[in-house]
Write a protein that holds these residues in place. Structure first.
Motif, mmCIF file in Angstrom:
data_model
loop_
_atom_site.group_PDB
_atom_site.id
_atom_site.type_symbol
_atom_site.label_atom_id
_atom_site.label_comp_id
_atom_site.label_asym_id
_atom_site.label_seq_id
_atom_site.Cartn_x
_atom_site.Cartn_y
_atom_site.Cartn_z
ATOM 1 N N GLY A 1 0.817 -1.212 0.000
ATOM 2 C CA GLY A 1 0.000 0.000 0.000
ATOM 3 C C GLY A 1 0.847 1.256 0.000
ATOM 4 N N PHE A 2 0.193 2.372 0.262
ATOM 5 C CA PHE A 2 0.862 3.673 0.207
ATOM 6 C C PHE A 2 1.079 4.265 1.592
ATOM 7 C CE2 PHE A 2 -1.057 3.270 -4.000
ATOM 8 C CZ PHE A 2 -0.003 3.643 -4.822
ATOM 9 N N HIS A 3 1.212 3.412 2.617
ATOM 10 C CA HIS A 3 1.469 3.911 3.959
ATOM 11 C C HIS A 3 2.791 4.679 3.981
ATOM 12 C CE1 HIS A 3 1.500 4.275 8.235
ATOM 13 N NE2 HIS A 3 2.569 3.501 8.371
ATOM 14 N N ASN A 4 2.766 5.887 4.523
ATOM 15 C CA ASN A 4 3.927 6.780 4.564
ATOM 16 C C ASN A 4 4.432 7.150 3.169
ATOM 17 O OD1 ASN A 4 3.969 6.980 7.327
ATOM 18 N ND2 ASN A 4 5.593 5.484 7.635
ATOM 19 N N LEU B 1 -4.661 15.676 0.939
ATOM 20 C CA LEU B 1 -5.303 15.269 -0.313
ATOM 21 C C LEU B 1 -5.476 13.766 -0.429
ATOM 22 C CD1 LEU B 1 -3.678 17.532 -3.047
ATOM 23 C CD2 LEU B 1 -6.001 17.652 -2.151
ATOM 24 N N THR B 2 -4.699 13.005 0.338
ATOM 25 C CA THR B 2 -4.761 11.554 0.224
ATOM 26 C C THR B 2 -5.923 11.017 1.030
ATOM 27 O OG1 THR B 2 -3.289 11.262 2.130
ATOM 28 C CG2 THR B 2 -2.265 11.410 -0.043
ATOM 29 N N TRP B 3 -6.325 9.772 0.687
ATOM 30 C CA TRP B 3 -7.398 9.107 1.413
ATOM 31 C C TRP B 3 -7.019 7.658 1.598
ATOM 32 C CZ3 TRP B 3 -7.753 11.203 -3.423
ATOM 33 C CH2 TRP B 3 -7.829 10.297 -4.475
ATOM 34 N N PRO B 4 -7.589 7.000 2.607
ATOM 35 C CA PRO B 4 -7.190 5.612 2.875
ATOM 36 C C PRO B 4 -7.479 4.718 1.692
ATOM 37 C CG PRO B 4 -8.465 6.514 4.703
ATOM 38 C CD PRO B 4 -8.583 7.486 3.546
ATOM 39 N N SER B 5 -6.608 3.769 1.445
ATOM 40 C CA SER B 5 -6.821 2.778 0.390
ATOM 41 C C SER B 5 -7.026 1.415 1.015
ATOM 42 C CB SER B 5 -5.618 2.737 -0.572
ATOM 43 O OG SER B 5 -4.460 2.347 0.108
ATOM 44 N N VAL B 6 -7.572 0.509 0.221
ATOM 45 C CA VAL B 6 -7.915 -0.809 0.746
ATOM 46 C C VAL B 6 -6.680 -1.545 1.216
ATOM 47 C CG1 VAL B 6 -8.896 -3.049 0.159
ATOM 48 C CG2 VAL B 6 -9.947 -0.950 -0.719
ATOM 49 N N ASN B 7 -5.547 -1.404 0.454
ATOM 50 C CA ASN B 7 -4.355 -2.168 0.755
ATOM 51 C C ASN B 7 -3.408 -1.463 1.693
ATOM 52 O OD1 ASN B 7 -5.123 -4.280 -0.896
ATOM 53 N ND2 ASN B 7 -4.284 -3.288 -2.721
ATOM 54 N N THR B 8 -3.747 -0.273 2.130
ATOM 55 C CA THR B 8 -2.842 0.471 2.993
ATOM 56 C C THR B 8 -2.931 -0.069 4.406
ATOM 57 O OG1 THR B 8 -3.110 2.468 1.677
ATOM 58 C CG2 THR B 8 -2.266 2.741 3.911
ATOM 59 N N SER B 9 -1.814 -0.522 4.918
ATOM 60 C CA SER B 9 -1.772 -1.042 6.277
ATOM 61 C C SER B 9 -1.059 -0.051 7.162
ATOM 62 C CB SER B 9 -1.040 -2.384 6.309
ATOM 63 O OG SER B 9 0.250 -2.238 5.772
ATOM 64 N N VAL B 10 -1.734 0.413 8.204
ATOM 65 C CA VAL B 10 -1.144 1.384 9.105
ATOM 66 C C VAL B 10 -0.344 0.644 10.145
ATOM 67 C CG1 VAL B 10 -1.629 3.230 10.735
ATOM 68 C CG2 VAL B 10 -3.097 2.917 8.746
ATOM 69 N N ALA B 11 0.925 0.989 10.257
ATOM 70 C CA ALA B 11 1.782 0.311 11.220
ATOM 71 C C ALA B 11 1.447 0.762 12.620
ATOM 72 C CB ALA B 11 3.257 0.621 10.914
ATOM 73 N N PRO B 12 1.096 -0.142 13.512
ATOM 74 C CA PRO B 12 0.718 0.240 14.858
ATOM 75 C C PRO B 12 1.914 0.635 15.683
ATOM 76 C CG PRO B 12 0.724 -2.142 14.657
ATOM 77 C CD PRO B 12 0.993 -1.589 13.293
ATOM 78 N N THR B 13 1.712 1.564 16.607
ATOM 79 C CA THR B 13 2.746 1.975 17.529
ATOM 80 C C THR B 13 2.544 1.217 18.822
ATOM 81 O OG1 THR B 13 2.778 4.165 16.549
ATOM 82 C CG2 THR B 13 3.759 3.927 18.734
#
Length: 290
Positions: free
Chosen positions: A7-10, A208-220
Motif C-alpha cells: 500500500g501507500f502507507h507513509n 489530499l490523500t485518502w485511505p486505500s484498501v491495501n494500505t496497512s497502518v503500522a501500529p505503535t
C-alpha cells in the motif's frame, strides 16, 4: 522483492502521482490523443500547447507502458519512506524539470520538426529513481537461472529496461534524460538534497490523500499493549539476547519507521543486525513474508 509494507502507507506523494498518471493516461486515451502526446521540436520551439506539456509529464501513451510505469512508481515509494514526503516532493519536481530541460536540449540538437521524438509519461522521475535504487537498495537474494546469476533487484531492472526500449529511440531519449537528472540530484548540485517545501505545502498534499484498501497502518506499541505481528515474527525468526546488545541509534530507528515499520520491530531488527540498517531492513521484510 518489495518496497516495504504494502500500500501507500507513509507514501502520500507517490499515491497522488500514481493516481494522477493513471487518470491522465485514461483521459487522453479516451479522447484519442495518446499517440499525439510526445513532444517534438515543433512543440518546443513553435506553438507549445499546455495540455500537451502536462500530458507529456503524466500520461503514458499505451497500456503496457502504463502497467510497467505504475509498477515502477509504486515500487519506488520506498524512497519517499526513506527521505520523507517533503524531500521526495522536491526530488520529483527536480527530476521532472531537469529531465525536461535535457529533453529540450536534445530536441534543439536533433532539430527534426517532422516527428514526435519524445515518448510521453513520467520517464524523468522513473529513471531518475534508478540512481538511488542502484546505489542505496541492497541485494538480499541471489539466484541462478540457466547458469545466469540474478538478484531480487533484477526484476526492477528488467521492468525498467522494458519501459526504456518500449518505443526504441522515442523512449530511450527521455529515459537517458531521467538518468542524468537523477545523477545531478545525487551529486547534490545547489544543495538540492537539503531543499524542502514549506510545511504548509507538505501538509496540504498529505490532506489530499485518502485511505486505500491495501494500505496497512503500522501500529505503535505502547506500554501494556501486545507486540505487533512484525515484532513477533522478528523475535521468532531471529531470536537473540536483545538486552545485552547496544541500543540502536535513534536516527536509524526513525529511518525504518519512516519506511512503514513500527518502532519496536525496527528497534529489535537493528539490535539483531548490530545496527546495520540494510540488514535490519531485510530482517523486517523477511519477517513480513512469513
Amino acid at each position: 522483492m518489495n518496497g516495504g509494507p504494502s500500500g501507500f502507507h507513509n507514501a502520500p506523494v507517490t499515491k497522488i502521482f500514481v493516481i494522477a498518471s493513471a487518470i491522465f493516461t485514461i483521459f487522453f486515451g479516451i479522447r484519442g490523443r495518446s499517440n499525439n502526446l510526445g513532444l517534438s521540436y515543433q512543440d518546443i520551439f513553435g506553438a507549445l500547447h499546455i495540455w500537451k506539456l502536462i500530458g507529456s509529464v503524466f500520461a503514458f501513451s499505451s497500456t503496457p507502458e502504463l502497467m510497467f510505469g505504475l509498477y515502477l512508481l509504486y515500487y519506488f515509494r520506498v524512497f519517499e519512506r526513506q527521505i520523507g514526503s517533503n524531500k521526495y516532493s522536491v526530488f520529483i519536481l527536480f527530476s521532472v524539470i531537469v529531465s525536461f530541460l535535457f529533453e529540450v536540449l536534445a530536441l534543439a540538437v536533433l532539430k527534426d520538426p517532422t516527428v514526435n521524438l519524445l515518448k510521453s509519461g513520467p520517464y524523468g522521475l522513473i529513471f531518475a529513481s534508478f540512481i538511488p535504487f542502484y546505489l542505496d537498495i541492497p541485494v538480499s537474494t541471489r539466484f541462478r537461472v540457466f547458469g545466469i546469476q540474478f538478484s531480487d533487484k533484477s526484476f526492477i531492472y528488467l521492468a525498467g529496461l522494458q519501459l526504456l526500449l518500449s518505443s526504441w529511440k522515442r523512449s530511450i531519449l527521455p529515459g537517458i534524460c531521467g538518468i542524468l537528472a537523477g545523477s545531478l540530484y545525487r551529486l547534490n548540485i545547489f544543495h538540492i538534497r537539503k531543499a524542502k517545501f514549506p510545511e504548509r505545502v507538505a501538509s496540504f498534499f498529505s490532506r489530499l490523500t485518502w485511505p486505500s484498501v491495501n494500505t496497512s497502518v503500522a501500529p505503535t506499541r505502547n506500554a501494556g499493549t501486545a507486540p505487533s505481528y512484525a515484532t513477533r515474527q522478528v523475535e521468532r525468526t531471529y531470536p537473540s539476547s536483545m538486552s545485552s546488545a547496544v541500543e540502536p541509534p535513534e536516527d536509524s530507528i526513525a529511518t525504518l519507521v519512516s519506511m512503514g515499520f513500527d518502532r519496536n520491530s525496527a528497534r529489535q531488527a537493528l539490535v539483531r543486525a548490530r545496527n546495520d540498517i540494510n540488514a535490519a531492513t531485510n530482517f523486517l521484510l523477511e519477517a513480513q513474508s512469513y
